[in-house]
Design a protein around this motif. Structure first.
Motif, short mmCIF file in Angstrom:
data_model
loop_
_atom_site.label_atom_id
_atom_site.label_comp_id
_atom_site.label_asym_id
_atom_site.label_seq_id
_atom_site.Cartn_x
_atom_site.Cartn_y
_atom_site.Cartn_z
N ARG A 152 0.80 -1.34 0.02
CA ARG A 152 -0.19 0.00 -0.02
C ARG A 152 0.82 1.26 -0.03
N SER A 181 0.63 5.38 1.22
CA SER A 181 -0.43 6.51 1.40
C SER A 181 0.38 7.60 1.61
N ARG A 241 -3.39 -2.16 -4.21
CA ARG A 241 -4.55 -1.39 -3.38
C ARG A 241 -4.41 0.05 -3.96
N ARG A 242 -5.57 0.76 -3.80
CA ARG A 242 -5.61 2.05 -4.27
C ARG A 242 -4.86 3.01 -3.44
N LEU A 254 -3.86 5.77 -0.86
CA LEU A 254 -4.44 6.55 -0.04
C LEU A 254 -3.89 7.95 -0.14
N ARG A 309 -5.68 4.87 -9.63
CA ARG A 309 -7.08 4.96 -9.10
C ARG A 309 -6.93 5.12 -7.34
N PRO A 310 -6.51 6.35 -7.21
CA PRO A 310 -6.31 6.78 -5.84
C PRO A 310 -7.70 7.17 -5.06
N LEU A 311 -7.53 6.74 -3.75
CA LEU A 311 -8.57 6.91 -2.96
C LEU A 311 -8.39 8.06 -1.95
N LEU A 351 -9.30 10.39 0.91
CA LEU A 351 -9.79 10.47 2.18
C LEU A 351 -9.91 12.04 2.84
N SER A 406 -10.67 14.67 1.70
CA SER A 406 -10.30 15.80 0.90
C SER A 406 -10.74 17.14 1.27
#
Length: 268
Positions: free
Chosen positions: A96, A98, A113-114, A116, A154-156, A158, A160
């Protein structure tokens, strides 16, 4: 010049409990590929204008308050976390990725995983994983990582803080994409980017290589005299050195040159 601080217990701790702290690496190229680094938790702190290569399977990596650095990491089993950084490029295969409170950073992750993106980020760039070194695929297997699936694009987001039409990241346009060459020799069988490049980026690389081949062909067909060829080579070399200085790559090349051995002065 600030002296880099490296604190580690890798020579005594078992794999899984190894810790490495690298702090204040300043205007240096630092490269490590020792087996003692395998499975280590790594923290990079307050590094500036440095090029750091950690070419071993790692357990986790934390990057904090670094500026204008390039970090090329071996496969990271769990996570890479970047906090409070500016103008940092991170190249990694990881479980991952982040990122928090960072700006103008570029990431080339190979991750299932996308990514973060936590609050406080600004002007981040995401791009495909774009390098290899001979032992990479072996290290990926040891870290339990595969080339698919890859969710780098394809970021996620959180928490924002910005408007939805102005996200804190962009995907790198293929025209800006270049592959990264690891400038060290080591044993292994990996000879290309694992899994290859996404089609649009592969086409951009192929087009650039085609232009280089066309240039070389044009030079050959021009049938230049020896004097003309020397003049052309001198001009190209001059322009190349100007580009190295303007782009900042001259510093990395200079730091790869080992320092001359110290000479001992005769006792007076």
């Amino acid at each position: 010049m600030k002296r880099a601080k490296v604190v580690q217990n890798t020579h005594t701790a078992p794999e899984g409990s190894r810790l490495v702290l690298m702090s204040q690496v300043f205007r240096q190229t630092l490269a490590k590929s020792s087996e003692k680094l395998s499975g280590a938790h790594v923290k990079l702190h307050r590094c500036c204008e440095a090029f750091i290569y950690l070419l071993a399977p790692l357990r986790s990596v934390s990057v904090e308050k670094c500026r204008r650095c390039t970090l090329v990491l071996g496969p990271v089993q769990t996570a890479v976390h970047v906090q409070g950084c500016e103008d940092v490029r991170v190249v990694c295969a990881a479980g991952r990725l982040s990122v928090a409170a960072s700006s103008y950073c570029t990431f080339h992750p190979l991750t299932p995983r996308r990514p973060l993106l936590l609050p406080g980020n600004e002007a981040l760039t995401l791009a495909p994983f774009h390098t290899h070194y001979p032992a990479l695929e072996d290290h990926m297997a040891r870290a339990g990582l595969a080339v698919v699936p890859s969710a780098w694009d394809r970021p996620l987001l959180l928490g924002s803080e910005g408007p939805p039409d102005n996200p804190p990241f962009r995907l790198m346009p293929p025209g800006e994409f270049f592959r990264l060459v690891v400038p060290f020799e080591m044993e292994g069988d990996t000879s290309e980017v694992p899994g290859g490049l996404p089609p649009a980026y592969q086409r951009a690389v192929a087009a650039r290589e085609h232009r280089v081949q066309s240039w070389r062909k044009s030079i050959t067909e021009a049938k230049l005299s020896k004097d003309q060829r020397r003049q052309l080579e001198s001009l190209v070399e001059k322009k190349f050195h100007e580009w190295l200085l303007e782009s900042g790559h001259r510093q990395q090349l200079d730091s790869l040159i080992p320092p001359p051995p110290e000479t001992k002065q005769a006792a007076g």
